[in-house]
Design a protein around this motif. Structure first.
Motif, PDB file in Angstrom:
ATOM      1  N   TYR A   1      19.863   5.895 -98.554  1.00  0.00           N
ATOM      2  CA  TYR A   1      19.187   4.864 -97.769  1.00  0.00           C
ATOM      3  C   TYR A   1      18.361   5.466 -96.632  1.00  0.00           C
ATOM      4  O   TYR A   1      17.340   4.903 -96.234  1.00  0.00           O
ATOM      5  N   LEU A   2      18.800   6.600 -96.108  1.00  0.00           N
ATOM      6  CA  LEU A   2      18.002   7.272 -95.080  1.00  0.00           C
ATOM      7  C   LEU A   2      16.642   7.675 -95.653  1.00  0.00           C
ATOM      8  O   LEU A   2      15.607   7.509 -95.003  1.00  0.00           O
ATOM      9  N   ILE A   3      16.656   8.175 -96.879  1.00  0.00           N
ATOM     10  CA  ILE A   3      15.403   8.569 -97.532  1.00  0.00           C
ATOM     11  C   ILE A   3      14.513   7.353 -97.777  1.00  0.00           C
ATOM     12  O   ILE A   3      13.283   7.459 -97.748  1.00  0.00           O
TER      13      ILE A   3
ATOM     14  N   HIS B   1      10.564   6.732 -88.211  1.00  0.00           N
ATOM     15  CA  HIS B   1      11.833   5.998 -88.118  1.00  0.00           C
ATOM     16  C   HIS B   1      12.945   6.761 -88.828  1.00  0.00           C
ATOM     17  O   HIS B   1      14.098   6.778 -88.369  1.00  0.00           O
ATOM     18  N   ARG B   2      12.615   7.404 -89.930  1.00  0.00           N
ATOM     19  CA  ARG B   2      13.592   8.183 -90.683  1.00  0.00           C
ATOM     20  C   ARG B   2      14.179   9.313 -89.820  1.00  0.00           C
ATOM     21  O   ARG B   2      15.386   9.550 -89.821  1.00  0.00           O
ATOM     22  N   ILE B   3      13.324   9.985 -89.090  1.00  0.00           N
ATOM     23  CA  ILE B   3      13.778  11.092 -88.237  1.00  0.00           C
ATOM     24  C   ILE B   3      14.673  10.577 -87.112  1.00  0.00           C
ATOM     25  O   ILE B   3      15.747  11.140 -86.826  1.00  0.00           O
ATOM     26  N   LYS B   4      14.269   9.492 -86.464  1.00  0.00           N
ATOM     27  CA  LYS B   4      15.068   8.926 -85.374  1.00  0.00           C
ATOM     28  C   LYS B   4      16.451   8.495 -85.861  1.00  0.00           C
ATOM     29  O   LYS B   4      17.471   8.785 -85.228  1.00  0.00           O
ATOM     30  N   VAL B   5      16.474   7.806 -86.992  1.00  0.00           N
ATOM     31  CA  VAL B   5      17.762   7.329 -87.514  1.00  0.00           C
ATOM     32  C   VAL B   5      18.614   8.499 -87.987  1.00  0.00           C
ATOM     33  O   VAL B   5      19.836   8.520 -87.768  1.00  0.00           O
ATOM     34  N   GLY B   6      17.983   9.476 -88.634  1.00  0.00           N
ATOM     35  CA  GLY B   6      18.734  10.636 -89.097  1.00  0.00           C
ATOM     36  C   GLY B   6      19.414  11.375 -87.954  1.00  0.00           C
ATOM     37  O   GLY B   6      20.590  11.750 -88.052  1.00  0.00           O
ATOM     38  N   LEU B   7      18.707  11.571 -86.860  1.00  0.00           N
ATOM     39  CA  LEU B   7      19.303  12.231 -85.696  1.00  0.00           C
ATOM     40  C   LEU B   7      20.435  11.393 -85.102  1.00  0.00           C
ATOM     41  O   LEU B   7      21.475  11.922 -84.688  1.00  0.00           O
TER      42      LEU B   7
ATOM     43  N   LYS C   1      18.350  -4.759 -95.517  1.00  0.00           N
ATOM     44  CA  LYS C   1      19.481  -5.636 -95.810  1.00  0.00           C
ATOM     45  C   LYS C   1      20.695  -4.952 -96.434  1.00  0.00           C
ATOM     46  O   LYS C   1      21.829  -5.370 -96.173  1.00  0.00           O
ATOM     47  N   PRO C   2      20.542  -3.928 -97.268  1.00  0.00           N
ATOM     48  CA  PRO C   2      21.746  -3.313 -97.841  1.00  0.00           C
ATOM     49  C   PRO C   2      22.702  -2.722 -96.810  1.00  0.00           C
ATOM     50  O   PRO C   2      23.857  -2.432 -97.140  1.00  0.00           O
ATOM     51  N   MET C   3      22.240  -2.546 -95.561  1.00  0.00           N
ATOM     52  CA  MET C   3      23.102  -1.951 -94.544  1.00  0.00           C
ATOM     53  C   MET C   3      23.487  -2.940 -93.444  1.00  0.00           C
ATOM     54  O   MET C   3      23.947  -2.542 -92.376  1.00  0.00           O
TER      55      MET C   3
ATOM     56  N   ALA D   1      26.778   9.940 -99.734  1.00  0.00           N
ATOM     57  CA  ALA D   1      25.663   9.863-100.688  1.00  0.00           C
ATOM     58  C   ALA D   1      24.865   8.584-100.487  1.00  0.00           C
ATOM     59  O   ALA D   1      23.624   8.582-100.558  1.00  0.00           O
ATOM     60  N   ARG D   2      25.563   7.491-100.238  1.00  0.00           N
ATOM     61  CA  ARG D   2      24.872   6.211-100.042  1.00  0.00           C
ATOM     62  C   ARG D   2      24.013   6.238 -98.782  1.00  0.00           C
ATOM     63  O   ARG D   2      22.851   5.806 -98.795  1.00  0.00           O
TER      64      ARG D   2
END
Length: 596
Positions: A556-558, A565-571, A186-188, A551-552
């Protein structure tokens, strides 16, 4: 529809009126549901059904005790064909019963069900199916953990539980229940409006997130909670007495341990017209609805050349982030106004965040109406609607030129010395107030505070129910100063970790840890490439602009749920950033060459 009467007496059997409900067009049956008193032993308790008049068509009885003796069936289906019938069924704990009337039964047909002792409650509703299914857990020996709600508190508790190291035979079976098929970060949600993120990045499917875990997922709504009071005497995770969750689909789920993480929803029914004309901004569906409306207004106003007028009600974090994001999106094509009952924005935020937000809103010409509350929202075409909007401080009579589809907000001063205002808008966004979902359910014997949250102790266990934990917006936990913890994602994050650990400790007979909330700082988006971050560990520091934005997003990525999911979104984010940077560089070079 339903007539409920609980009569407790030592001299006679308490009676409960049971009335058949009106069926919907597609429902093959009327359903009358009731809950028996709590039985402390497995002796036979008489259930007596009798009718005030002969039923035109005989109903069937579905009787589901929460704790049936091993030598008995866990459910009983009985055809009721007499004027009165006496049924002797042994059970412990509570029992949930349903009388299933054929659809031909006339509306309002009544009967009486009597029990041997205790008080009774009844709920009557229309049902589209006569089948109630008891969920069969895969393993009959391992502990059963049911988690209601798949937000930050529920999903992260499930993932934490699954990741812990368990002794042989003690790793629990975990069932996660949520009414949506997607987890929502929700924060995003604001980044959906600015186009910075795609839907799959912040709203992945539960089945995808849980694919590499042992957590089972049901998409369903919770209807009824029947808690258990009995606690196992030894260190085992199983007991002969469990609680039951009744889902709207008809599933009955028995549990050994329960986690309440049902969250909250927007409270939008406090002002006349708000339910009809204002849009909340709390869920993925809300964000998509607002984005669709903005797209429609952008297409429409592009043709007619008039500015898009957006009013945001509330200047807490959600309201300020919305106002900043939409003003950044519309630029000169729109006018954004924000209304707040307090005389300042972000009254509970760190000074650095407040100052950064106020600077951004001022630069983007967001009009602030501080010290006002909304008295009513109407359509311009409604009778009695004021015809003189005063959105810029001066009265402007629009006369016959007013668009009848416009919305009109009547503002009343909350402070002395202010005059009433009337604002005109194409879109009204409501960010004031939330209400927990627990009071909307049928729950028995759970202690709720005035806000509708369950009262829990410092280990996150519900008071009086040591086998039920509560996290997030469902928990009414207070800090050391006696103040309720804020309804924020940060609180739910931290509580999920503690709930997972304390469940492990409870199942394994270890001491439980008291929860202590640690405020790590506060972050907010202020539009594309703009944000404010105030970490708590460096007093007075606030990261603003592109640095705060980066920074934000990194923080949130972390915090995203799983490594995959973190890797997919990070890329995905890295690729988008690289493309945007190249486009910006190309634009700059073009301007330089053109100027030369």
């Amino acid at each position: 529809l339903g007539l409920s009467r609980a009569i407790s007496s030592l001299n006679r059997t308490p009676e409960l009126d049971v009335e058949s409900a009106a069926a919907s067009q597609s429902a093959p049956h009327h359903r009358a549901s009731f809950l028996t008193p709590r039985a402390s032993s497995s002796s036979s308790h008489p259930l007596i059904l009798r009718w005030r008049d002969s039923p035109p068509s005989p109903p069937r009885l579905l009787f589901l005790p929460s704790h049936a003796p091993k030598d008995n069936e866990s459910s009983h289906r009985i055809s009721v064909r007499k004027q009165g019938v006496l049924i002797q069924i042994p059970w412990r704990g509570y029992a949930f019963g349903s009388l299933l009337f054929p659809k031909s039964t006339r509306k309002g047909f009544c009967g009486v069900a009597s029990f041997s002792a205790g008080s009774n409650r009844v709920s009557v509703e229309s049902s589209e199916t006569e089948k109630t299914v008891q969920y069969a857990w895969p393993d009959g020996k391992r502990p059963r953990v049911c988690i209601l709600g798949g937000g930050f508190g529920g999903l992260y508790t499930a993932l934490r539980l699954d990741s812990l190291v368990w002794p042989d035979g003690k790793k629990p079976q975990i069932l996660l229940v949520d009414q949506s098929e997607r987890f929502v970060f929700k924060p995003m949600l604001y980044e959906l409006l600015s186009g910075e993120v795609d839907e799959w990045e912040i709203a992945p499917r539960f089945l995808d997130l849980l694919a590499n875990t042992s957590v089972e997922f049901f998409r369903d709504r919770v209807k009824l909670l029947l808690p258990s009071h009995d606690v196992p005497k030894n260190g085992s995770g199983r007991s002969t007495c469990v609680g039951t969750v009744h889902l709207e689909s008809g599933r009955l789920v028995e549990y050994d341990w329960l986690v309440l993480a049902l969250g909250a929803e927007s409270k939008i029914d406090t002002v006349p017209g708000a339910m009809d004309y204002a849009l909340p901004f709390s869920t993925l569906e809300d964000a998509l609805r607002v984005n669709t409306k903005l797209n429609e207004l952008e297409r429409k106003n592009f043709r007619i050349g008039s500015p898009i007028r957006v009013v945001v009600v509330g200047c807490g974090y959600s309201g300020v982030e919305l106002a900043a994001t939409i003003s950044d999106r519309l630029q000169s094509k729109g006018v954004v106004q924000a209304v707040n009952v307090a005389t300042t924005i972000l009254p509970s935020a760190p000074p650095g965040n407040r100052e950064a937000a106020l600077k951004v809103l001022t630069e983007r010409n967001v009009q602030l109406f501080l010290g006002y509350f909304v008295r009513a929202i109407k359509k311009a075409s409604d009778p009695g609607t004021p015809s003189q909007p005063t959105g810029t401080g001066s009265v402007q009579d629009l006369g016959q030129d007013r668009d009848p589809e416009k919305l009109v907000l009547e503002l009343q001063p909350a402070e002395r010395g202010l005059q009433g205002q009337v604002l005109e808008a194409d879109l009204v966004l409501w960010t004031v107030g939330i209400k927990p979902q627990l009071p909307q359910l049928e729950t028995y014997e759970l202690p709720l505070n005035a806000r509708g949250q369950v009262e829990s102790d410092e280990t996150l266990r519900v008071k009086g129910h040591p086998r039920i934990f509560a996290v997030g917006d469902s928990s009414g936990l207070k800090d050391s100063a006696g103040r309720l913890l804020p309804a924020s994602a940060q609180v739910a994050f931290q509580q999920a970790d503690f709930a997972g650990w304390n469940l492990w400790a409870a199942i394994n007979g270890r001491p439980l840890l008291p929860f202590r909330y640690q405020n790590l700082g506060e972050m907010m988006t202020l539009g594309r490439w703009d944000a404010a971050v105030s970490p708590s560990f460096i007093d007075g520091l606030t990261l603003e602009g592109p640095i705060g934005h980066g920074a934000r997003k990194l923080a949130y990525l972390i915090r995203l749920p799983t490594d995959e999911h973190r890797i997919k979104v990070g890329l995905s984010w890295f690729t988008k950033t690289a493309i945007d940077s190249l486009a910006s560089l190309q634009t700059t070079l073009t301007k330089v060459v053109s100027g030369a």
